[in-house]
Design an enzyme around this catalytic site. Structure first.
Site, PDB file in Angstrom:
ATOM      1  N   CYS A   2       0.849  -1.187   0.000  1.00 16.31           N
ATOM      2  CA  CYS A   2       0.000   0.000   0.000  1.00 16.31           C
ATOM      3  C   CYS A   2       0.884   1.235   0.000  1.00 16.31           C
ATOM      4  CB  CYS A   2      -0.875   0.013   1.241  1.00 16.31           C
ATOM      5  SG  CYS A   2      -1.785  -1.513   1.471  1.00 16.31           S
ATOM      6  N   ARG A  27       2.308   0.745  -6.154  1.00 13.71           N
ATOM      7  CA  ARG A  27       2.537  -0.099  -4.985  1.00 13.71           C
ATOM      8  C   ARG A  27       1.316  -0.938  -4.632  1.00 13.71           C
ATOM      9  NH1 ARG A  27       6.910   1.665  -1.829  1.00 13.71           N
ATOM     10  NH2 ARG A  27       6.023   0.486  -0.143  1.00 13.71           N
ATOM     11  N   TRP A  80      -3.726  -2.108  -1.242  1.00 17.70           N
ATOM     12  CA  TRP A  80      -3.662  -3.436  -1.858  1.00 17.70           C
ATOM     13  C   TRP A  80      -4.232  -4.362  -0.789  1.00 17.70           C
ATOM     14  CZ3 TRP A  80      -0.804  -8.046  -0.843  1.00 17.70           C
ATOM     15  CH2 TRP A  80      -0.807  -8.972  -1.892  1.00 17.70           C
ATOM     16  N   ASN A 106      -0.068   1.374   6.485  1.00 17.84           N
ATOM     17  CA  ASN A 106       0.560   0.299   5.690  1.00 17.84           C
ATOM     18  C   ASN A 106       1.008  -0.787   6.654  1.00 17.84           C
ATOM     19  OD1 ASN A 106       0.364   1.696   3.351  1.00 17.84           O
ATOM     20  ND2 ASN A 106       2.558   1.977   3.032  1.00 17.84           N
ATOM     21  N   GLY A 107       0.983  -2.035   6.215  1.00 20.03           N
ATOM     22  CA  GLY A 107       1.461  -3.120   7.087  1.00 20.03           C
ATOM     23  C   GLY A 107       0.294  -3.950   7.579  1.00 20.03           C
ATOM     24  N   GLU A 487      12.884 -16.534 -14.752  1.00 21.01           N
ATOM     25  CA  GLU A 487      12.516 -15.120 -14.753  1.00 21.01           C
ATOM     26  C   GLU A 487      11.678 -14.774 -15.992  1.00 21.01           C
ATOM     27  OE1 GLU A 487      12.388 -12.860 -12.702  1.00 21.01           O
ATOM     28  OE2 GLU A 487      12.246 -11.033 -13.886  1.00 21.01           O
ATOM     29  N   LYS A 491       7.967 -13.242 -15.788  1.00 16.81           N
ATOM     30  CA  LYS A 491       7.561 -11.985 -16.451  1.00 16.81           C
ATOM     31  C   LYS A 491       6.316 -12.212 -17.290  1.00 16.81           C
ATOM     32  CE  LYS A 491       9.150  -9.774 -14.645  1.00 16.81           C
ATOM     33  NZ  LYS A 491      10.051  -9.586 -13.590  1.00 16.81           N
ATOM     34  N   GLU A 494       3.201 -12.828 -15.088  1.00  9.10           N
ATOM     35  CA  GLU A 494       2.789 -11.644 -14.324  1.00  9.10           C
ATOM     36  C   GLU A 494       1.996 -10.656 -15.153  1.00  9.10           C
ATOM     37  OE1 GLU A 494       5.752  -9.876 -11.135  1.00  9.10           O
ATOM     38  OE2 GLU A 494       6.812 -10.389 -12.968  1.00  9.10           O
ATOM     39  N   HIS A 510      11.738 -35.281 -17.887  1.00  9.81           N
ATOM     40  CA  HIS A 510      11.408 -36.057 -16.688  1.00  9.81           C
ATOM     41  C   HIS A 510       9.968 -35.825 -16.232  1.00  9.81           C
ATOM     42  CE1 HIS A 510      15.466 -37.518 -16.255  1.00  9.81           C
ATOM     43  NE2 HIS A 510      15.916 -36.295 -16.431  1.00  9.81           N
ATOM     44  N   LYS A 608       3.738  -3.780  -5.770  1.00  6.88           N
ATOM     45  CA  LYS A 608       5.161  -3.613  -6.055  1.00  6.88           C
ATOM     46  C   LYS A 608       6.051  -4.139  -4.947  1.00  6.88           C
ATOM     47  CE  LYS A 608       8.678  -2.244  -8.441  1.00  6.88           C
ATOM     48  NZ  LYS A 608       9.091  -3.148  -9.513  1.00  6.88           N
TER      49      LYS A 608
HETATM   50  C1  F6R Z   1       8.393  -9.600 -10.063  1.00  6.53           C
HETATM   51  C2  F6R Z   1       8.817  -8.878  -8.881  1.00  6.53           C
HETATM   52  C3  F6R Z   1       8.777  -9.585  -7.586  1.00  6.53           C
HETATM   53  C4  F6R Z   1       9.851  -9.043  -6.641  1.00  6.53           C
HETATM   54  C5  F6R Z   1       9.692  -9.645  -5.236  1.00  6.53           C
HETATM   55  C6  F6R Z   1      10.782  -9.176  -4.312  1.00  6.53           C
HETATM   56  O1  F6R Z   1       8.471  -8.841 -11.221  1.00  6.53           O
HETATM   57  O2  F6R Z   1       9.142  -7.723  -8.950  1.00  6.53           O
HETATM   58  O3  F6R Z   1       8.881 -10.956  -7.739  1.00  6.53           O
HETATM   59  O4  F6R Z   1      11.114  -9.344  -7.155  1.00  6.53           O
HETATM   60  O5  F6R Z   1       8.446  -9.278  -4.712  1.00  6.53           O
HETATM   61  O6  F6R Z   1      10.807  -7.789  -4.218  1.00  6.53           O
HETATM   62  P1  F6R Z   1      12.104  -7.003  -3.816  1.00  6.53           P
HETATM   63  O7  F6R Z   1      13.106  -7.175  -4.896  1.00  6.53           O
HETATM   64  O8  F6R Z   1      11.651  -5.576  -3.691  1.00  6.53           O
HETATM   65  O9  F6R Z   1      12.575  -7.576  -2.524  1.00  6.53           O
END
Ligand code: F6R
Length: 613
Positions: A2, A27, A80, A106-107, A487, A491, A494, A510, A608
């Site tokens: 948030c 965020r 969020w 937040n939290g 990765e 991507k 997501e 396998h 985020k």
């Molecule tokens: C995916 C993504 C997340 C972050 C994960 C960790 O695109 O961004 O998987 O990598 O939430 O976040 P950080 O790097 O901020 O600790």
């Protein structure tokens, strides 16, 4: 996760708060709200489900012609959802029982159920399902004319994480803020003070900021801030200068932040490398490692912790530490680290990899590793973030603000920094001067290598066009390209919601190969590497089952011509190649998502930075 913004000053607060929320929207964004305080102290709250633009429209309509238009104090929040669906009653701000104070949070308040039950027994009628409302009402219970005191007393009964901003009818022009486990930064302007959960929301107003520490409670007015620590002792916290460029948080002509951030990578990786490569000695100079050469030489093992994309960056790093530095390296999901009672000691180096520096699981791993006596360094993007400050040392990746939820430039910055660290540690061990120089020269080429991938944007978009209707895709790689495959799949899922999986290429046969049907896209990282022929046989096995092979190959490479599609990345060292390959897969995911009409910068269900466990 948030986002919070608060303002106390002399200008109308509403446009400042809404502008701040827009910058924080990445965020978390399922609902938003604000509360304004008139000079008389009167509080007016407006909330809306959905994006900040819905709140903006509502605020404009509801405030037109009212004195609140000019209200010079306010708090705002973009949510969020964690406790309760994204509805208006659950959106912040939340009020005390007598509605004389309200807060944004937040939290997570972990013991909110017990607090709620206690308050309900006293007659409180809750209007939301949130943990935050319990905190607002608890502060209200303690309030007897001193907001700071009431906040302190309530927080003493709270378990969990919080960053909060509170205003009260009876204290016009005063905002009380507090943090524990959730970031808050104060922005000091001329005759105005702001608070935000992320410095990105402040750049348009001021560069002078104070990062609050865990346990701090601050009383904020237009002209001063009074900070007390967890022991109620008055503290003068350092005023830092924000290095952010306001333009860095704008789209700058790109259709999406993600596309902008993908294209920023030659520059962001250059920033990660800047001043850190010593070509003559074939090593890296990393002041942030802070530790003496002797201490570094004594390290026996490296444990990399992180989540999601940062975990994948750590997995690439693992190969580099083993290959270049002859070091035993392992990667652990940060969420698992403290629960498995890790065998960690003083000769272990724990690297916390995190873009935001706020991820709850990674932070918990940092704390556990410190308790166990390990040397802990951060590989972090956000300066001033909790992980950066709690590790106290580490190497910043200097990628600049990453606004798109899907991480791109932070990933390549993390990998670049991990490669630098591996080079540095390698040269302190057995990596020869000659090999060190060769590696340093390859790393120095990275901005140019990334540029060559970006130049193929149209060709990659065309490949994306031919796979955009697929509902499943598989990404295969071996060695350091295995995490790049993971990765690439992350991507794609997501931002395009295509079901995508990354596998070690050899694992396909396998089990997962059973999933292939004619035409299923299989993206194979088949660049020049010692294992190329093995990867290619794995690709052939998939092709024989009718899969459509999209091969990522090195320029000039012989082999792999039988692929249905080819994406060419520049020829370079196989570890260094992880970065241009990742950029190619970012573009592929971006274009598939664009063609499918997805909300690229703000994908559904995601936020985020994840500040809850
Ligand atoms: C995916 C993504 C997340 C972050 C994960 C960790 O695109 O961004 O998987 O990598 O939430 O976040 P950080 O790097 O901020 O600790």
């Amino acid at each position: 996760m948030c986002g919070i913004i608060g303002y106390v000053g002399r200008q109308p607060a509403a446009p400042i708060l809404l502008g701040g929320l827009r910058r924080l929207e990445y965020r978390g964004y399922d609902s938003a709200g604000l509360a304004l305080q008139a000079p008389s102290g009167r509080l007016t709250a407006i909330r809306a489900v959905g994006k900040v633009m819905h709140l903006t429209a509502k605020v404009t309509a509801e405030l037109a012609g009212t004195p609140e238009v000019a209200a010079p104090v306010g708090i705002a929040h973009t949510r969020w959802a964690t406790h309760g669906a994204p509805t208006e009653p659950n959106a912040h701000p939340h009020f005390s029982g007598d509605r004389r104070l309200c807060l944004v949070h937040n939290g997570i308040i972990e013991n909110y159920r017990a607090i709620r039950a206690r308050l309900e027994a006293k007659g409180h009628a809750f209007v939301s399902e949130t943990d935050t409302e319990a905190l607002a009402r608890l502060i209200g219970e303690h309030y007897q004319g001193d907001l700071r005191k009431a906040v302190g007393q309530a927080l003493a009964q709270v378990e969990g994480a919080y960053g909060i901003a509170v205003i009260a009818v009876d204290e016009p022009g005063v905002m009380v803020v507090a943090r524990k486990g959730s970031p808050l930064v104060l922005g000091l302007g001329e005759g105005e003070t702001l608070v935000a959960s992320d410095a990105a929301a402040l750049v348009a107003h001021t560069r002078r900021v104070i990062y609050l520490d865990d346990g701090d409670i601050a009383v904020v007015t237009a002209d001063r801030v009074d900070i007390r620590d967890r022991h109620d002792v008055v503290r003068e916290r350092e005023v830092a200068e924000l290095g952010l460029d306001p333009g860095a948080v704008e789209k700058g002509g790109y259709a999406h932040f993600m596309l902008k951030e993908i294209h920023e990578q030659p520059e962001s990786v250059r920033n990660a490398l800047r001043g850190r490569l010593d070509a003559e000695h074939g090593t890296a100079v990393l002041a942030g490692m802070g530790t003496s050469a002797r201490e570094l030489a004594e390290i026996q093992r490296i444990i990399l912790v992180g989540c999601g994309t940062s975990l994948h960056a750590g997995q690439v790093g693992e190969f580099a530490f083993e290959d270049w530095a002859d070091l035993n390296a392992e990667v652990q999901p940060a969420a698992e680290f403290r629960y498995r009672n890790p065998l960690v000691g003083s000769r272990d180096l724990v690297l916390a990899v995190s873009q935001s520096g706020e991820t709850a699981d990674t932070l918990a791993a940092v704390r556990e590793a410190k308790v166990k006596g390990a040397l802990v360094l951060g590989v972090v993007n956000v300066v001033g973030s909790t992980i950066a400050r709690e590790t106290g040392q580490g190497v910043f990746i200097h990628a600049g603000p990453e606004i798109s939820v899907a991480s791109t430039k932070a990933f390549t910055g993390q990998v670049a920094v991990l490669l630098l660290m591996a080079l540095r540690l390698g040269r302190g061990r057995r990596l020869s001067l000659e090999r060190g120089r060769a590696v340093a020269a390859e790393l120095a080429r990275l901005p140019e290598l990334i540029g060559q991938v970006l130049a193929q944007n149209d060709a990659i978009a065309a490949v994306a066009g031919r796979m955009a209707t697929a509902e499943h895709a598989y990404f295969l790689g071996r060695g350091p390209m295995h995490p790049v495959a993971l990765e690439g799949a992350l991507k794609l899922k997501e931002i395009s919601y295509v079901h995508a999986e990354g596998y070690h290429a050899a694992e396909m046969k396998h089990g997962p190969i059973a999933l292939l049907t004619p035409g299923t896209p299989v993206i194979v990282l088949a660049n020049r590497s010692p294992q190329w022929d093995k990867v290619w046989s794995n690709a052939e096995e998939c092709k024989a089952r009718g899969a459509r092979i999209i091969a990522v190959v090195s320029a000039g490479q012989v082999g792999g011509e039988q692929a249905d599609e080819r994406i060419v990345i520049p020829d370079c060292d196989p570890l260094v190649a992880t970065i241009p390959a990742a950029v190619a897969l970012q573009l592929l995911a971006y274009h598939v998502a664009r063609l499918r009409g997805c909300s690229i910068d703000q994908p559904r269900n995601l936020a985020k930075s994840v500040t809850v466990e």
